[in-house]
Design an enzyme around this catalytic site. Sequence first.
Site, PDB file in Angstrom:
ATOM      1  N   LYS A  78       0.851  -1.188   0.000  1.00 51.04           N
ATOM      2  CA  LYS A  78       0.000   0.000   0.000  1.00 51.04           C
ATOM      3  C   LYS A  78       0.891   1.245   0.000  1.00 51.04           C
ATOM      4  O   LYS A  78       1.949   1.253   0.654  1.00 51.04           O
ATOM      5  CB  LYS A  78      -0.891  -0.032   1.245  1.00 51.04           C
ATOM      6  CG  LYS A  78      -1.928   1.067   1.337  1.00 51.04           C
ATOM      7  CD  LYS A  78      -2.808   0.849   2.567  1.00 51.04           C
ATOM      8  CE  LYS A  78      -3.903   1.893   2.710  1.00 51.04           C
ATOM      9  NZ  LYS A  78      -4.769   1.641   3.873  1.00 51.04           N
ATOM     10  N   SER A 153      -9.632   1.362   2.711  1.00 51.09           N
ATOM     11  CA  SER A 153      -8.836   2.200   1.845  1.00 51.09           C
ATOM     12  C   SER A 153      -7.765   1.437   1.066  1.00 51.09           C
ATOM     13  O   SER A 153      -7.260   1.955   0.078  1.00 51.09           O
ATOM     14  CB  SER A 153      -8.165   3.286   2.693  1.00 51.09           C
ATOM     15  OG  SER A 153      -7.298   2.689   3.646  1.00 51.09           O
ATOM     16  N   SER A 177      -9.692  -1.164   6.799  1.00 51.69           N
ATOM     17  CA  SER A 177      -9.124  -0.989   5.455  1.00 51.69           C
ATOM     18  C   SER A 177      -8.369  -2.176   4.888  1.00 51.69           C
ATOM     19  O   SER A 177      -7.998  -2.145   3.716  1.00 51.69           O
ATOM     20  CB  SER A 177      -8.217   0.233   5.421  1.00 51.69           C
ATOM     21  OG  SER A 177      -9.007   1.381   5.342  1.00 51.69           O
TER      22      SER A 177
END
Length: 472
Positions: A78, A153, A177
Amino acid sequence: MIDLAALTIKSAREALKKGEFTSVDLTKACIEAIKEKDGDIHAFLEVFDDALGQAEEADKKIKAGVDLPLLGIPFALKDNITVAGHRASASSKILEGFVSPTSSTAVSKLFEAGAVILGRTNCDEFAMGASTENSAFGPTMNPRDLSRVPGGSSGGSAAAVAGDMVLVSLGSDTGGSIRQPAAFCGVVGFKPTYGRVSRSGLIAMASSLDQIGPFTKTVEDAETVYDVLRGKDPMDSTTIDDSTHAAGKEFNKTIGVPRAFFAGEGVSQAVKDNLDEAIQKFISLGYTVKDIELPNIAYALSVYYILVPAEVSSNTGRFDGVKFGLHADGKDGIEDYFKTRGAGFGKEVRRRIILGTYVLSSGYYDAYYGSALKVKDLITAELREAFKEVDLILTPTTPTPAFKFGEKSSPLDMYLADIFTVPANITGAPSLSVPNGSVSIEGKDLPLGILMTADLGREDNLFRAGKDFSGE
Ligand code: GLN
């Protein structure tokens, strides 16, 4: 040709050891898959130019007989997890041009375990969102249905694994997330107990809740990655070791189901039916499933949306146009600051900064922030009490399957996507989302996930039940 869809970390490690293919072959296969598919999915923001070099190094070690848990395995990260010498932007314009001088502890541990760091994946800006629509670089599409969001996310990390472009990725989970996008994309997502994995080098969202964790195709792979990442770190004073939480009771295959929590109208019938199927499956596996009452758990989301903006408003203070990334010129220092932050932060980040400064302001601190902390303690106590009776708490991971782009037009609608995942964050508990089939909508099979949450430090219970459930 390597079939990425057929591989897990475990099977890839075996093939690498046997010499069926090399880490360079595997890394090239990932890069090819990204070239072929990622134009439609947009999971990746960047493939690192040194990935093949890292794979060559891994191959040398494999040849020399070195055996490490992740040796030669390509990882996607990420975009809020830093790697020395590489860009990290948290999918925000405000970090434009920022190259990290250091690696996060998580990445250093991956390197030590032999992993190849392939590239960085798209996410909601500063990890704020549940659909990846808040990225400054455009959304990521759900590989199972390109007209739908992958969740967020960490949507890019979930889509990278679900789209068979990589076998494993890392995300961060502050309120869901990792687990929510894992459920939307049909992969395994795992959030460790708060403090188990170092946050050093993770671009902070809400520091009292953030944890790094993996997206994988099997529970066993998630455990392998967790074993590499976990541990006390002098760079993060909130990290813990095995002695921090008392071992608690012995695992006796008991699951608690807080039915009232997901009985409401906001939860789709398909999700409710799916959970009932999961319960039946657990029973057939010899588990005892009982209804439990958690009267305050429904307030977890409200608590979360007070604590998170408060911490966000503080953590984003460092983005001032001087220390990192973007700089916009005004007539003086103060105007530089306003202009930089106005131009660099997207709408959701600005919304949370404003809310956060409000709940922390002297006139409202007790009413909002102070009260939220008290309710957080109440919910934590309630959960810990429940774990005296049961090994795991089971709920759906999400109230609905993946939704369409633009469908959640109000922030509140979007916030509700995490109703079942946030309790683990505000109580610090470890939590695992495991795929459980799919529901057919408009001719597409949309994955659903079930969420298991365990007592502090009891990742072992999650892995046992997760493996039982998935037939691993
Ligand atoms: N969707 C939640 C939020 O927007 C969770 C985010 C996260 O876990 N990083 O805050």
